[in-house]
Design a protein around this motif. Structure first.
Motif, PDB file in Angstrom:
ATOM      1  N   UNK A  12      -4.028 -18.625   6.447  1.00  0.00           N
ATOM      2  CA  UNK A  12      -4.976 -17.579   6.047  1.00  0.00           C
ATOM      3  C   UNK A  12      -4.270 -16.224   6.046  1.00  0.00           C
ATOM      4  N   UNK A  13      -3.509 -15.972   7.114  1.00  0.00           N
ATOM      5  CA  UNK A  13      -2.818 -14.682   7.231  1.00  0.00           C
ATOM      6  C   UNK A  13      -1.702 -14.562   6.204  1.00  0.00           C
ATOM      7  N   UNK A  14      -0.998 -15.653   5.951  1.00  0.00           N
ATOM      8  CA  UNK A  14       0.054 -15.613   4.931  1.00  0.00           C
ATOM      9  C   UNK A  14      -0.535 -15.244   3.569  1.00  0.00           C
ATOM     10  N   UNK A  15      -1.704 -15.795   3.255  1.00  0.00           N
ATOM     11  CA  UNK A  15      -2.341 -15.515   1.973  1.00  0.00           C
ATOM     12  C   UNK A  15      -2.853 -14.079   1.901  1.00  0.00           C
ATOM     13  N   UNK A  32       0.410   4.034   1.657  1.00  0.00           N
ATOM     14  CA  UNK A  32       0.463   3.808   3.106  1.00  0.00           C
ATOM     15  C   UNK A  32      -0.935   3.582   3.664  1.00  0.00           C
ATOM     16  N   UNK A  33      -1.888   4.384   3.186  1.00  0.00           N
ATOM     17  CA  UNK A  33      -3.263   4.246   3.659  1.00  0.00           C
ATOM     18  C   UNK A  33      -3.867   2.907   3.280  1.00  0.00           C
ATOM     19  N   UNK A  34      -3.625   2.460   2.045  1.00  0.00           N
ATOM     20  CA  UNK A  34      -4.171   1.166   1.622  1.00  0.00           C
ATOM     21  C   UNK A  34      -3.536   0.034   2.411  1.00  0.00           C
ATOM     22  N   UNK A  35      -2.235   0.152   2.685  1.00  0.00           N
ATOM     23  CA  UNK A  35      -1.571  -0.875   3.492  1.00  0.00           C
ATOM     24  C   UNK A  35      -2.232  -0.997   4.867  1.00  0.00           C
ATOM     25  N   UNK A  36      -2.392   0.124   5.551  1.00  0.00           N
ATOM     26  CA  UNK A  36      -2.991   0.106   6.891  1.00  0.00           C
ATOM     27  C   UNK A  36      -4.413  -0.433   6.853  1.00  0.00           C
ATOM     28  N   UNK A  37      -5.183   0.018   5.880  1.00  0.00           N
ATOM     29  CA  UNK A  37      -6.583  -0.392   5.784  1.00  0.00           C
ATOM     30  C   UNK A  37      -6.710  -1.895   5.549  1.00  0.00           C
ATOM     31  N   UNK A  38      -6.011  -2.394   4.525  1.00  0.00           N
ATOM     32  CA  UNK A  38      -6.160  -3.808   4.181  1.00  0.00           C
ATOM     33  C   UNK A  38      -5.576  -4.720   5.252  1.00  0.00           C
ATOM     34  N   UNK A  39      -4.407  -4.374   5.770  1.00  0.00           N
ATOM     35  CA  UNK A  39      -3.852  -5.231   6.825  1.00  0.00           C
ATOM     36  C   UNK A  39      -4.799  -5.266   8.016  1.00  0.00           C
ATOM     37  N   UNK A  40      -5.290  -4.087   8.413  1.00  0.00           N
ATOM     38  CA  UNK A  40      -6.193  -4.026   9.558  1.00  0.00           C
ATOM     39  C   UNK A  40      -7.436  -4.864   9.350  1.00  0.00           C
ATOM     40  N   UNK A  41      -8.028  -4.776   8.154  1.00  0.00           N
ATOM     41  CA  UNK A  41      -9.241  -5.550   7.854  1.00  0.00           C
ATOM     42  C   UNK A  41      -8.938  -7.046   7.841  1.00  0.00           C
ATOM     43  N   UNK A  42      -7.845  -7.431   7.163  1.00  0.00           N
ATOM     44  CA  UNK A  42      -7.501  -8.856   7.084  1.00  0.00           C
ATOM     45  C   UNK A  42      -7.237  -9.444   8.467  1.00  0.00           C
ATOM     46  N   UNK A  43      -6.458  -8.729   9.266  1.00  0.00           N
ATOM     47  CA  UNK A  43      -6.130  -9.232  10.605  1.00  0.00           C
ATOM     48  C   UNK A  43      -7.379  -9.298  11.482  1.00  0.00           C
ATOM     49  N   UNK A  44      -8.228  -8.277  11.394  1.00  0.00           N
ATOM     50  CA  UNK A  44      -9.461  -8.240  12.185  1.00  0.00           C
ATOM     51  C   UNK A  44     -10.340  -9.446  11.857  1.00  0.00           C
TER      52      UNK A  44
END
Length: 269
Positions: free
Chosen positions: A175-178, A202-214
């Motif tokens: 799931x995380x790889x995808x 940079x902002x989109x990276x932080x936002x999306x990674x944070x949401x996906x990981x959460x």
């Protein structure tokens, strides 16, 4: 239920020398970032040379590895680290944390920006679009190791992991790889090609990674020695990802409130 593809964690074994897939995935991921970033440096009008980009990738990779190891010690194994500080150097025992690696990489990029007299966020915007390559390969390494598995489930794609008991579980590594690898890469490339203002990538990276990981943390089991921190569901990964979401939203707001075309600039320009 899908069968778990049992792959020997050791990719190459030559006498006493053993090269594990997990370490090899780091090398492949960093190599992929290096290749794409270097190709970008050869495009007309790009302010850095290929040598500059190679230095940036080296700085970032070094910060990632050092920060990832320190982050794991501080965020996930602090009591054990206090009792045995030398465990920091026993990297063959495993233990890397993305959030620590992110902090280490940001520190390295700050040093690079100072050396090159570039705007810090111009540097982070440039490298962020390639980071998902390393995230993807890292999660595949987790999958091959049969670690960081998910909760028991009856979904058709559930798998029985060798060291996780007989219950079928969510393949949370995939799931995380995808999400962190493929979806995040596509989103950042899409934004990067639209001449976004500084800080936006940079902002989109932080936002999306944070949401996906959460979100994935809801189906991924926390480290056994930490467990849930509160409410029977809050994990350390979610606690560390929430500030990323907030900071990502803030950077996007600042970027589009006073749009400035994203470009690599020296302090004199």
């Amino acid at each position: 239920m899908l069968p778990y593809p049992s792959i020997d964690p050791v990719a190459i074994s030559i006498g006493p020398l053993k090269i594990h897939w997990y370490g090899l995935m780091y090398v492949i991921g960093i190599g992929g970032v290096w290749l794409l970033a270097r190709r970008r440096a050869k495009e007309p009008g790009f302010i850095w040379t290929a040598s500059n980009v190679e230095d940036l990738v080296f700085y970032t990779a070094l910060g990632l590895v050092i920060g990832g190891r320190l982050g794991y010690m501080l965020f996930y194994s602090f009591p054990a680290f206090i009792q045995d500080p030398l465990m920091l150097f026993r990297v063959w025992e495993g233990g890397m944390a993305f959030h620590g690696g992110l902090l280490g990489a940001l520190g390295a990029m700050w040093l690079f920006a100072r050396k090159q007299k570039c705007a810090f966020f111009a540097v982070t915007d440039f490298i962020a679009r390639y980071v998902p390559i390393g995230l993807f390969t890292g999660r595949i390494g987790n999958f091959i190791n049969g670690e960081l598995w998910g909760k028991p489930t009856d979904v058709p794609w559930a798998m029985v992991f060798p060291d996780a008991g007989p219950e079928p579980r969510h393949p949370s590594q995939l799931y995380e790889a995808f999400l962190e690898g493929i979806v995040l890469f596509v989103a950042l490339q899409w934004l990067s090609r639209r001449s976004p203002p500084t800080m936006a990538v940079s902002g989109l990276f932080l936002l999306l990674y944070g949401v996906f990981r959460f979100l994935v943390e809801f189906v991924r089991l926390p480290d056994a020695h930490i467990g849930y921190l509160a409410f029977g569901w809050l994990t350390m990964g979610q606690v560390l990802s929430f500030p990323m979401i907030v900071l990502g939203v803030l950077l996007l707001f600042l970027a589009y409130r006073r749009p400035v075309p994203s470009r690599l600039r020296t302090d004199e320009s």
